[in-house]
Scaffold this motif. Structure first.
Motif, short mmCIF file in Angstrom:
data_model
loop_
_atom_site.label_atom_id
_atom_site.label_comp_id
_atom_site.label_asym_id
_atom_site.label_seq_id
_atom_site.Cartn_x
_atom_site.Cartn_y
_atom_site.Cartn_z
N ALA A 1 0.85 -1.28 0.04
CA ALA A 1 0.00 -0.25 -0.01
C ALA A 1 0.82 1.30 0.18
N PHE A 2 2.17 1.19 0.24
CA PHE A 2 3.10 2.25 0.58
C PHE A 2 3.75 2.61 -0.79
N CYS A 3 4.55 1.47 -1.15
CA CYS A 3 5.56 1.83 -2.30
C CYS A 3 4.66 1.20 -3.66
N HIS B 1 -1.04 -6.60 11.07
CA HIS B 1 -2.12 -5.80 11.98
C HIS B 1 -1.66 -4.34 12.00
N ILE B 2 -2.74 -3.61 11.81
CA ILE B 2 -2.32 -2.13 11.94
C ILE B 2 -2.11 -1.80 13.71
N LEU C 1 -10.36 -6.39 8.07
CA LEU C 1 -9.89 -5.61 7.03
C LEU C 1 -9.65 -4.26 7.14
N ASP C 2 -10.36 -3.47 8.14
CA ASP C 2 -10.12 -2.23 8.77
C ASP C 2 -9.04 -2.24 9.57
N ASN C 3 -8.43 -3.06 9.90
CA ASN C 3 -7.21 -3.34 10.88
C ASN C 3 -5.95 -4.02 10.21
N ALA C 4 -6.04 -4.04 8.98
CA ALA C 4 -5.12 -4.83 8.08
C ALA C 4 -4.59 -4.17 7.00
N ILE C 5 -3.33 -4.27 6.52
CA ILE C 5 -2.67 -3.44 5.26
C ILE C 5 -1.56 -4.66 4.82
N MET C 6 -1.35 -4.23 3.59
CA MET C 6 -0.31 -5.15 3.00
C MET C 6 1.01 -4.11 2.63
N GLY D 1 -12.67 2.10 3.25
CA GLY D 1 -11.94 1.31 2.20
C GLY D 1 -10.61 1.87 1.61
N VAL D 2 -10.46 3.20 1.94
CA VAL D 2 -9.18 3.93 1.34
C VAL D 2 -8.14 3.95 2.52
N VAL D 3 -6.92 3.72 2.06
CA VAL D 3 -5.59 3.77 3.17
C VAL D 3 -5.23 5.20 3.00
N TRP D 4 -4.90 5.73 4.13
CA TRP D 4 -4.04 7.04 4.23
C TRP D 4 -2.94 6.73 5.14
N PHE D 5 -1.70 7.35 4.67
CA PHE D 5 -0.45 7.17 5.54
C PHE D 5 -0.52 8.75 6.17
N ILE D 6 -0.20 8.76 7.59
CA ILE D 6 -0.14 9.85 8.38
C ILE D 6 1.42 10.12 8.45
N PRO D 7 2.09 11.02 8.15
CA PRO D 7 3.59 11.09 8.24
C PRO D 7 3.74 11.83 9.68
N PRO D 8 4.82 11.26 10.17
CA PRO D 8 5.07 11.82 11.78
C PRO D 8 5.66 13.37 11.37
#
Length: 470
Positions: free
Chosen positions: A366-368, A379-380, A392-397, A418-425
Motif C-alpha cells: 500500500a506504500f510503495c 495488523h495496524i 480488513l479495517d485493521n489490516a494492510i499489505m 476502504g481507502v488507505v491513508w498514511f499519516i507522516p510523523p
C-alpha cells in the motif's frame, strides 16, 4: 521555436551556491537541496534540447544522411549519446510548444511574436517549460491525454490538471502504471479487440549474444504473462522468506534476477520428463471481475473490465473469463455473496481470504506499490499489545522494506471507507498531511479527501492514528 535561458541561469546560480563545498560534510537537508537544484537545472536544460530535437525531426533528412545517419532522430541520439526511446520522448515533449508558437519558457515574456494556436495542453507545457516535469514525464502525459481524447469515453474536464498533480508526486514507474490504467478504463469498449491483437503478437526468441550467453526474450500479451509473473514472483518471495531462517554462512545471497532465472530453468528442466510439475512453491493467479460480467456472454459485456493481481492495467471481462476457464485460476467475484472477512478476536492470523480482499484494496504494498507476491499482511493495531482485531479495517499489505520504514519512522495509518491513508510523523511533515495509499494513490479518475483535512492541507480533526506494525 525560441527559448530563453533566464530560468536556467537562475537555477544554475542556486546550484552554484554549493560549488566548492564538500558534500560529504553537509547535513542531509542541504544535500537534498543540492539534489533539487541539480534536478531543476537538468530539467530546464531539457527544454532547448527538446526543441532542437523537434526542429530536426521535422526537417528533411539530407543533412543527417550526408553525415552517415539513418534519420534525424538517429543523428540526435548519436550526437547527444541518448537512446532512440529518449530522443522520441524529447521530441514528443518539444512538440508541445508547436512549430513556432510559445517560446522555450512557455507562456511568458520569452515568447515573442507568436501567432500560432494556443497549445493543446497548456498545463503540461508550462510545467515542462518551468522545469517541474522532465521530458519523459511530459511526453507520457501528452500521450495519455491524446489517447483519452481519442477514446470512446473522451477526455473529461480537469483530467490534465489531475494528471499533472499526480506526475509531480509520483515516481515514473507509478505514473506509467496510473496512466496505463486510466487509458485502459477509458478504452474499455475496445479492450477485447486490443487484447486479441496483442495475443496474435506473442513471441519468444532464443539468441546467443557476443559473450556466448543465451538470451531468451518473451513478448507476451498481458493475460498470458499473468501465470509467468505469478510463478516467478512466488519463487522470489519463497527465497526471501527462507533467508530469515538460514545460517548466515549458508544464506542464499542470489539477487532477485538470478532467483527468477533459476526458477525459469527449473521449470523447463522438470517439464522435460514430468507429467505433473511442482517447484515446491504454491501460488495463485487471481482475477477480479464483477458478478454480472462473469455470467454474461462476451457480446453482452462489451466495455466491462476487471483486474488480475499480476497485471498493472485492467483487462476486458472476456479475457478474464477465458483465463478463469482455461487455467487453474481463482476468480474473485465482486458484489456477490462472500465469506465473512471480519474475524474480530476469534482468529489471530490473517488467512487467504483476507489477502485476496486486501489486494483488491491495496493492490500490493500500500506504500510503495510493490507486487502482491512481495507483501505480507500486517495488523495496524497489534493483536496482543493493542487488542487489534483480525479484520480488513485493521489490516494492510506491506513489503518488508516499507513495513520497517513505517514502523521505525512512526508513520500512522488510517483506513477510512476502504481507502488507505498514511499519516507522516511531525519530524517528516510538520503539518502531518495525509498521503493516499493503496490503489487509490494511482487513481486519476477521482479526488480523495481525508476527513481530517481541509482541501488536503493539514490534519486538523483527530489525533494521530495508532500503528505498531504487528
Amino acid at each position: 521555436m525560441e527559448f530563453s535561458t533566464d530560468r536556467l541561469m537562475v537555477a544554475v546560480e542556486a546550484l552554484s551556491a554549493f560549488a566548492g563545498r564538500d558534500l560529504s560534510a553537509l547535513p542531509s537537508d542541504q544535500v537534498v537541496e543540492v539534489q533539487r537544484a541539480a534536478v531543476l537545472v537538468r530539467n530546464l536544460a531539457e527544454v532547448p534540447l527538446a526543441m532542437a530535437d523537434t526542429v530536426l525531426a521535422h526537417r528533411p533528412m539530407e543533412y543527417a544522411r550526408k553525415n552517415g545517419h539513418q534519420s534525424n532522430p538517429d543523428m540526435s541520439g548519436t550526437v547527444t549519446g541518448r537512446s532512440g526511446r529518449r530522443v522520441r520522448e524529447t521530441i514528443e515533449a518539444g512538440e508541445l510548444f508547436g512549430g513556432g508558437g510559445a517560446g522555450g519558457e512557455g507562456r511568458d515574456a520569452s515568447a515573442q511574436g507568436s501567432t500560432s494556436a494556443p497549445p493543446p495542453y497548456p498545463l503540461i507545457l508550462e510545467a515542462f517549460a518551468a522545469g517541474r516535469l522532465t521530458a519523459e514525464q511530459a511526453a507520457l502525459l501528452r500521450r495519455t491525454l491524446e489517447k483519452l481524447a481519442g477514446s470512446a469515453a473522451g477526455l473529461r474536464e480537469g483530467t490534465e490538471a489531475r494528471l499533472l498533480e499526480k506526475a509531480l508526486r509520483m515516481s515514473m514507474r507509478d505514473l506509467r502504471r496510473a496512466c496505463d490504467r486510466l487509458v485502459s478504463l477509458a478504452q474499455s469498449t475496445d479492450a477485447h479487440e486490443r487484447e486479441r491483437a496483442q495475443y496474435e503478437q506473442r513471441a519468444v526468441t532464443v539468441q546467443t549474444d557476443h559473450e556466448g550467453m543465451v538470451v531468451v526474450t518473451a513478448r507476451l500479451d498481458p493475460a498470458s504473462s499473468a501465470a509467468v509473473t505469478a510463478y516467478l514472483d512466488a519463487h522470489v518471495r519463497a527465497a526471501y522468506q527462507r533467508r530469515q531462517d538460514q545460517d548466515p554462512a549458508m544464506r542464499d545471497t542470489r539477487p532477485r534476477i538470478q532467483i527468477m532465472a533459476d526458477a525459469f530453468v527449473m521449470l523447463f528442466t522438470h517439464g522435460l520428463d514430468c507429467d505433473r510439475f511442482t517447484g515446491g512453491v504454491k501460488t495463485q493467479v487471481i482475477v477480479r471481475i464483477d458478478e454480472s460480467a462473469l455470467r454474461e456472454r462476451v457480446a453482452d459485456s462489451v466495455g466491462s473490465m476487471g483486474d488480475c493481481d499480476q497485471l498493472d492495467a485492467p483487462l476486458s471481462a472476456a479475457s478474464l473469463r477465458h483465463m478463469a476457464v482455461d487455467a487453474e485460476l481463482l476468480p474473485l467475484v465482486l458484489n456477490s455473496q462472500s465469506e465473512v472477512l471480519d474475524m474480530g478476536r476469534a482468529q489471530r492470523l490473517f488467512d487467504k481470504r483476507h489477502r485476496i480482499a486486501l489486494v483488491e484494496r491495496d493492490g500490493g504494498c500500500a506504500f510503495c506499490h510493490a507486487p502482491p507476491a512481495w507483501c505480507v499482511v500486517h495488523h495496524i493495531r497489534w493483536w496482543s499489545r493493542h487488542l487489534g482485531h483480525t479484520s480488513l479495517d485493521n489490516a494492510i499489505m506491506l513489503c518488508v522494506r516499507c513495513h520497517h520504514r513505517i514502523h521505525d519512522d512512526g508513520w500512522g495509518i488510517d483506513i477510512i471507507d476502504g481507502v488507505v491513508w498514511f499519516i507522516p510523523p511531525s519530524h517528516i511533515d510538520e503539518s502531518q498531511t495525509p498521503r493516499l495509499g493503496g490503489r487509490a494513490a494511482l487513481d486519476i479518475t477521482r479526488e480523495y479527501v481525508h476527513p481530517g483535512t481541509h482541501r488536503g492541507v493539514g490534519r486538523v480533526t483527530h489525533g494521530p492514528p495508532l500503528y505498531a506494525g504487528g
